[in-house]
Write a protein that holds these residues in place. Structure first.
Motif, PDB file in Angstrom:
ATOM      1  N   MET A 170      43.204  31.349  37.141  1.00  0.00           N
ATOM      2  CA  MET A 170      42.208  32.389  37.088  1.00  0.00           C
ATOM      3  C   MET A 170      42.642  33.457  36.088  1.00  0.00           C
ATOM      4  O   MET A 170      43.810  33.762  35.964  1.00  0.00           O
ATOM      5  CB  MET A 170      42.068  33.002  38.479  1.00  0.00           C
ATOM      6  N   LYS A 171      41.704  34.031  35.450  1.00  0.00           N
ATOM      7  CA  LYS A 171      42.000  35.085  34.491  1.00  0.00           C
ATOM      8  C   LYS A 171      42.447  36.354  35.216  1.00  0.00           C
ATOM      9  O   LYS A 171      42.143  36.564  36.379  1.00  0.00           O
ATOM     10  CB  LYS A 171      40.762  35.397  33.655  1.00  0.00           C
ATOM     11  N   THR A 172      43.140  37.192  34.504  1.00  0.00           N
ATOM     12  CA  THR A 172      43.643  38.436  35.072  1.00  0.00           C
ATOM     13  C   THR A 172      42.521  39.321  35.586  1.00  0.00           C
ATOM     14  O   THR A 172      42.632  39.919  36.654  1.00  0.00           O
ATOM     15  CB  THR A 172      44.479  39.194  34.028  1.00  0.00           C
ATOM     16  N   LYS A 173      41.419  39.383  34.859  1.00  0.00           N
ATOM     17  CA  LYS A 173      40.302  40.229  35.275  1.00  0.00           C
ATOM     18  C   LYS A 173      39.767  39.794  36.638  1.00  0.00           C
ATOM     19  O   LYS A 173      39.531  40.634  37.510  1.00  0.00           O
ATOM     20  CB  LYS A 173      39.185  40.189  34.228  1.00  0.00           C
ATOM     21  N   GLU A 174      39.594  38.491  36.835  1.00  0.00           N
ATOM     22  CA  GLU A 174      39.111  37.996  38.122  1.00  0.00           C
ATOM     23  C   GLU A 174      40.100  38.292  39.243  1.00  0.00           C
ATOM     24  O   GLU A 174      39.717  38.653  40.351  1.00  0.00           O
ATOM     25  CB  GLU A 174      38.815  36.489  38.077  1.00  0.00           C
ATOM     26  N   MET A 175      41.387  38.134  38.956  1.00  0.00           N
ATOM     27  CA  MET A 175      42.410  38.436  39.964  1.00  0.00           C
ATOM     28  C   MET A 175      42.386  39.918  40.325  1.00  0.00           C
ATOM     29  O   MET A 175      42.529  40.278  41.493  1.00  0.00           O
ATOM     30  CB  MET A 175      43.798  38.017  39.477  1.00  0.00           C
ATOM     31  N   ASP A 176      42.209  40.766  39.330  1.00  0.00           N
ATOM     32  CA  ASP A 176      42.116  42.202  39.587  1.00  0.00           C
ATOM     33  C   ASP A 176      40.901  42.520  40.456  1.00  0.00           C
ATOM     34  O   ASP A 176      40.972  43.358  41.356  1.00  0.00           O
ATOM     35  CB  ASP A 176      42.037  42.985  38.273  1.00  0.00           C
ATOM     36  N   GLU A 177      39.787  41.840  40.188  1.00  0.00           N
ATOM     37  CA  GLU A 177      38.579  42.063  40.974  1.00  0.00           C
ATOM     38  C   GLU A 177      38.783  41.629  42.425  1.00  0.00           C
ATOM     39  O   GLU A 177      38.360  42.322  43.354  1.00  0.00           O
ATOM     40  CB  GLU A 177      37.393  41.340  40.350  1.00  0.00           C
ATOM     41  N   LEU A 178      39.461  40.493  42.629  1.00  0.00           N
ATOM     42  CA  LEU A 178      39.745  40.036  43.992  1.00  0.00           C
ATOM     43  C   LEU A 178      40.668  41.016  44.710  1.00  0.00           C
ATOM     44  O   LEU A 178      40.488  41.298  45.898  1.00  0.00           O
ATOM     45  CB  LEU A 178      40.354  38.634  43.981  1.00  0.00           C
ATOM     46  N   LYS A 179      41.660  41.533  43.998  1.00  0.00           N
ATOM     47  CA  LYS A 179      42.559  42.520  44.588  1.00  0.00           C
ATOM     48  C   LYS A 179      41.783  43.775  44.964  1.00  0.00           C
ATOM     49  O   LYS A 179      42.021  44.365  46.022  1.00  0.00           O
ATOM     50  CB  LYS A 179      43.694  42.869  43.634  1.00  0.00           C
ATOM     51  N   ASN A 180      40.848  44.169  44.115  1.00  0.00           N
ATOM     52  CA  ASN A 180      40.034  45.346  44.417  1.00  0.00           C
ATOM     53  C   ASN A 180      39.218  45.147  45.695  1.00  0.00           C
ATOM     54  O   ASN A 180      39.048  46.079  46.480  1.00  0.00           O
ATOM     55  CB  ASN A 180      39.112  45.689  43.253  1.00  0.00           C
TER      56      ASN A 180
END
Length: 133
Positions: A1-11
């Motif tokens: 997964m891309k970093t942006k998607e991982m950041d969104e999931l963390k959010n």
């Protein structure tokens, strides 16, 4: 997964954590004091499951001390309020983070817990009988 998607999931995880923690501290301000003393700062690093596990362990001790206390009553008010959610992640957090610990605690009366839960949550609580004695 891309970093942006991982950041969104963390959010999303952080958002759920904050909502649940804020609701718990609003309903049971006594726990906020204990939590802050034990953890020195209110942060999201431990994750929502760990946060709920710590709360469930606290509740088990409170039930052992005095099952009819106002703290126990407020704790079940919180649990039942969260149980009104239709969000599957929130319900899973409740099941695994709190109900399973209450069910498996050797010194907590399961009938007392069951009687304190909403009808919806009683069903989830009793499902653990398939996995535990």
């Amino acid at each position: 997964m891309k970093t942006k998607e991982m950041d969104e999931l963390k959010n999303i995880n952080d958002f759920i954590y904050k909502i649940l923690a804020d609701l718990l501290f609003k309903i049971l301000p006594e726990y906020r004091t204990i939590f802050e003393l034990e953890n020195n700062e209110y942060n999201l690093s431990g994750g929502v499951y760990l946060f709920m596990n710590e709360f469930a362990s606290f509740l088990c001790k409170e039930i052992e001390k005095d099952p009819k206390s106002i703290i126990v009553n407020k704790a079940f008010t919180f649990i039942n309020k969260v149980g009104e959610s239709n969000n599957l992640e929130v319900l899973n957090i409740l099941r695994v983070g709190i109900l399973e610990i209450l069910y498996t605690s050797k010194n907590v009366d399961r009938e007392l817990v069951s009687n304190s839960l909403s009808e919806k949550l009683k069903k989830y609580f009793h499902e653990f009988s398939r996995y535990y004695n």
